[in-house]
Structures are given as structure tokens and as C-alpha cells.
Scaffold this motif. Structure first.
Motif, mmCIF file in Angstrom:
data_model
loop_
_atom_site.group_PDB
_atom_site.id
_atom_site.type_symbol
_atom_site.label_atom_id
_atom_site.label_comp_id
_atom_site.label_asym_id
_atom_site.label_seq_id
_atom_site.Cartn_x
_atom_site.Cartn_y
_atom_site.Cartn_z
ATOM 1 N N VAL A 238 0.771 -1.235 -0.037
ATOM 2 C CA VAL A 238 0.071 0.072 -0.123
ATOM 3 C C VAL A 238 1.219 1.390 0.037
ATOM 4 C CG1 VAL A 238 -1.840 1.254 1.242
ATOM 5 C CG2 VAL A 238 -1.950 -1.217 1.081
ATOM 6 N N ASN A 239 1.968 1.215 0.651
ATOM 7 C CA ASN A 239 2.742 2.608 0.813
ATOM 8 C C ASN A 239 3.874 2.515 0.063
ATOM 9 O OD1 ASN A 239 1.191 3.480 3.062
ATOM 10 N ND2 ASN A 239 1.994 1.972 4.401
ATOM 11 N N SER A 240 4.050 1.690 -1.029
ATOM 12 C CA SER A 240 5.220 2.022 -2.007
ATOM 13 C C SER A 240 4.639 1.673 -3.300
ATOM 14 C CB SER A 240 6.297 0.898 -1.511
ATOM 15 O OG SER A 240 6.051 -0.522 -2.125
ATOM 16 N N SER A 241 5.610 1.948 -4.332
ATOM 17 C CA SER A 241 5.264 1.598 -5.582
ATOM 18 C C SER A 241 6.112 0.541 -6.183
ATOM 19 C CB SER A 241 5.821 3.043 -6.523
ATOM 20 O OG SER A 241 7.208 3.352 -6.428
ATOM 21 N N SER A 242 6.657 -0.179 -5.290
ATOM 22 C CA SER A 242 7.534 -1.495 -5.622
ATOM 23 C C SER A 242 6.542 -2.451 -6.249
ATOM 24 C CB SER A 242 7.912 -2.151 -4.280
ATOM 25 O OG SER A 242 8.599 -1.385 -3.702
ATOM 26 N N THR A 243 7.355 -3.021 -7.457
ATOM 27 C CA THR A 243 6.409 -4.334 -8.034
ATOM 28 C C THR A 243 6.407 -5.353 -6.957
ATOM 29 O OG1 THR A 243 8.441 -5.317 -9.161
ATOM 30 C CG2 THR A 243 7.515 -3.434 -10.037
ATOM 31 N N PHE A 244 5.268 -6.093 -7.438
ATOM 32 C CA PHE A 244 5.346 -7.612 -6.659
ATOM 33 C C PHE A 244 6.767 -8.281 -6.609
ATOM 34 C CE2 PHE A 244 0.701 -6.520 -7.793
ATOM 35 C CZ PHE A 244 0.494 -5.813 -6.347
ATOM 36 N N SER A 245 7.298 -8.419 -7.873
ATOM 37 C CA SER A 245 8.439 -8.957 -7.887
ATOM 38 C C SER A 245 9.548 -8.421 -6.877
ATOM 39 C CB SER A 245 9.111 -9.106 -9.333
ATOM 40 O OG SER A 245 8.238 -9.767 -10.503
ATOM 41 N N HIS A 258 5.760 -17.996 -5.524
ATOM 42 C CA HIS A 258 5.780 -18.489 -4.174
ATOM 43 C C HIS A 258 5.137 -17.037 -3.187
ATOM 44 C CE1 HIS A 258 8.147 -19.417 -0.505
ATOM 45 N NE2 HIS A 258 7.242 -19.627 -0.207
ATOM 46 N N PHE A 259 5.466 -16.034 -3.553
ATOM 47 C CA PHE A 259 4.974 -14.726 -3.023
ATOM 48 C C PHE A 259 3.580 -14.731 -3.056
ATOM 49 C CE2 PHE A 259 3.792 -10.406 -3.773
ATOM 50 C CZ PHE A 259 3.514 -9.923 -2.407
ATOM 51 N N HIS A 260 2.961 -14.757 -4.289
ATOM 52 C CA HIS A 260 1.650 -14.808 -4.637
ATOM 53 C C HIS A 260 0.667 -15.752 -3.693
ATOM 54 C CE1 HIS A 260 -2.363 -15.356 -6.771
ATOM 55 N NE2 HIS A 260 -1.910 -14.018 -7.463
ATOM 56 N N ARG A 261 1.316 -17.051 -3.761
ATOM 57 C CA ARG A 261 0.620 -18.128 -3.019
ATOM 58 C C ARG A 261 0.398 -17.796 -1.596
ATOM 59 N NH1 ARG A 261 3.675 -21.198 -6.368
ATOM 60 N NH2 ARG A 261 4.992 -22.039 -4.846
ATOM 61 N N PHE A 262 1.504 -17.308 -0.896
ATOM 62 C CA PHE A 262 1.776 -17.023 0.589
ATOM 63 C C PHE A 262 0.781 -15.963 0.798
ATOM 64 C CE2 PHE A 262 3.316 -14.233 4.098
ATOM 65 C CZ PHE A 262 3.668 -15.081 4.792
ATOM 66 N N PHE A 263 0.650 -14.978 -0.023
ATOM 67 C CA PHE A 263 -0.055 -13.873 0.083
ATOM 68 C C PHE A 263 -1.769 -14.166 0.383
ATOM 69 C CE2 PHE A 263 -2.398 -9.464 -0.268
ATOM 70 C CZ PHE A 263 -1.537 -9.036 0.794
ATOM 71 N N VAL A 264 -1.997 -14.925 -0.819
ATOM 72 C CA VAL A 264 -3.442 -15.292 -1.001
ATOM 73 C C VAL A 264 -3.755 -16.100 0.200
ATOM 74 C CG1 VAL A 264 -5.049 -16.611 -2.352
ATOM 75 C CG2 VAL A 264 -3.504 -15.053 -3.496
ATOM 76 N N HIS A 265 -3.044 -17.161 0.583
ATOM 77 C CA HIS A 265 -3.146 -18.049 1.796
ATOM 78 C C HIS A 265 -3.452 -17.318 2.879
ATOM 79 C CE1 HIS A 265 -3.069 -21.602 3.986
ATOM 80 N NE2 HIS A 265 -2.289 -21.044 4.830
#
Length: 283
Positions: A238-245, A258-265
Motif C-alpha cells: 500500500v505504501n510503496s510503488s514497488s512491483t510484486f516481484s 511463491h509470494f503470490h501463493r503466500f499472500f493469498v493463503h
């Protein structure tokens, strides 16, 4: 109450006998230097006495209030994290995202520890230059103030340097304080937070570590680590413009999937949905 700031950098310098704001949080980072005065600062429900030369550094989700007992002179710098990245090689901009949360934690852990005199002298001098130039420019901010802000943050960080593992382990009076400090310091390094690694660092059996942590905290060790990591990732989204990668890399995930699965879980939302929904709600 939440105060919303749209300026990337906002400076205030004033003296008062009555704090003019109710209990509030905000959408920005806030550094507060108490030039003189005395009273009580209430941060996230916890009270601490403040005096001349006290420093507070607040994250966007922090709630705070002041009870002024003696006229207090505040120098306040409010900023959005993106302003720190201007003019810096884009490969290094993620440094600031991690740095700000680490600095806030250091100051909260050391709120009763005076800033070393030689660091305080440097800090006071840079803040005075920043305020003087801001007034000379008609209370408008410019590029110089951004550079001075970076210097102030780096001076503060050096005042409570705890990058070395032995220093981290000294913070806190109890086992639970030390392990929480260690987890916060290495939250972006999964290898440092395996139960095997933690048991070796804290000289306990793996089962003993799990049992003790759950008994003291009321939550399993692994769940605590995942909850902390999820919260920090939410703030970064929310507080940065960083890409998800970039976020995936900085938090030690093997790859973006791996990040996507962790966050959704752990949230029930995709990172993209969470960013869009929270950006909309903050407008």
C-alpha cells in the motif's frame, strides 16, 4: 481519526501548551523532534515521558497523542516514502522501504535510551538547518530538504545500530522480548527464522522453543512469523510503488509465484486486488 496528507514532504515547527490534534493515525511517516518541553506521548496505547531532545518516529498505522505538561517546541517532518527514492538508482530504492520499518522498531525498542551525545549533536544541527532553510523559502519544501531528511534518518539509525546479531539478542529483558526482536530484525531472511536456526541461536531444543513461545505468546511460533511478515508486506504493497516481484525478492521468497501463493493463503486476496482496494479506500 486518520489524518490524510497529499504532499510528499510536509514540515511543521511550532511551540504549544496544548496538543492541537485528537488521537489519530495517518497515511504518512512522521518524524518528531522535541526541541524543548515535557509531557507524555501516547503511542499505540503505551505512555512514555518525553523531554527536550526526545525523538519519535511513527509509521502510517501508528496511533498517537500528546499530554503536554510544559510548553513544548515540536519540529515535525511528515513524508511519503517515495520522496526518499528520488535521484537514487532504482536498484537501491527498496532499501528505504525496509529501512523505515526497521528504524521505527529500533526507536520503539529504545524509547527510554538517550541518543548518544555526539549523534544528538549531529541530529540537532541537521534539523536546525532544515527548519531554517524551510522558513527562508517561505515555508515551502525543496530538494535540499529531501536530502537533509535522508541524513536525519541515517543519523538516527546509526544511533541505535543493531544490525549485529549479538546486539539484537541483547535487546529486551526476557526470552520472549529477545526472540521477537530477532524475528523482526530478520523477517526478510527466511533461512534465519527456521525453527532449527532459532533453536541454535537461542540454545533450546526445537520442541522446547515451540512450546515456550506458544505458552508466552498464545500463538504458535510459525504463525507469529507468518502474521508479522504478512502485515509488513501489506504495508509495503500500500505504501510503496514497488512491483510484486521486487517485494517477493526483498522478503525472501523463491519467486513471485511463491509470494503470490503466500499472500493469498494468509489474506484471502491477491496482491493486486489488495493494492487496488486499499489505494481506493485511502483516496
Amino acid at each position: 481519526m486518520k489524518l490524510i496528507q497529499f504532499e510528499a514532504l510536509f514540515i511543521r515547527d511550532f511551540s504549544t501548551e496544548l496538543w492541537p490534534f485528537p488521537l489519530h493515525s495517518h497515511n504518512h511517516f512522521e518524524l518528531m523532534y522535541i526541541r524543548k518541553g515535557r509531557g507524555v506521548h501516547i503511542l499505540n496505547g503505551k505512555k512514555s515521558n518525553y523531554f527536550s531532545d526526545s525523538v519519535f518516529f511513527l509509521l502510517p498505522e501508528d496511533e498517537h497523542d500528546f499530554q503536554i505538561e510544559e510548553e513544548t517546541h515540536f519540529s515535525v517532518i511528515k513524508f511519503l516514502p517515495g520522496i526518499l527514492k528520488g535521484g537514487i538508482n532504482t536498484n537501491n530504492t527498496d532499501f528505504w522501504d525496509n529501512f523505515l520499518h526497521g528504524l521505527a522498531r529500533k526507536l520503539k525498542l529504545n524509547y527510554e535510551t538517550p541518543i548518544p551525545a555526539f549523534q544528538l549533536e549531529k541530529l540537532r544541527s541537521v534539523i536546525e538547518v532544515l527548519i531554517l532553510d524551510w522558513r527562508q523559502r517561505g515555508e515551502k519544501t525543496g530538494e535540499l530538504h529531501t536530502h537533509l531528511l535522508r541524513s536525519i534518518l541515517l543519523i538516527l539509525n546509526n544511533s541505535f545500530e543493531d544490525n549485529k546479531e549479538k546486539d539484537i539478542l541483547r535487546l529486551g529483558d526476557s526470552f520472549i522480548d529477545r526472540i521477537q526482536n530477532y524475528i523482526h530484525a530478520y523477517i526478510c531472511y527466511p533461512d534465519k527464522l527456521s525453527v532449527k536456526e532459532l533453536s541454535e541461536v537461542f540454545k533450546m531444543s526445537e520442541s522446547g522453543l515451540r512450546i515456550t513461545f506458544r505458552k508466552k505468546m498464545g500463538i504458535p511460533l510459525r504463525e507469529y512469523i507468518h502474521s508479522l511478515k504478512t502485515q509488513l508486506i501489506k504495508e509495503r504493497i500500500v505504501n510503496s510503488s514497488s512491483t510484486f516481484s521486487e517485494i517477493a525478492r526483498d522478503f525472501g521468497f523463491t519467486d513471485p509465484s511463491h509470494f503470490h501463493r503466500f499472500f493469498v493463503h494468509h489474506t484471502g486476496y491477491t496482491p493486486m486486488f489488495y493494492r487496488k482496494e486499499n489505494l481506493i479506500s485511502n483516496l
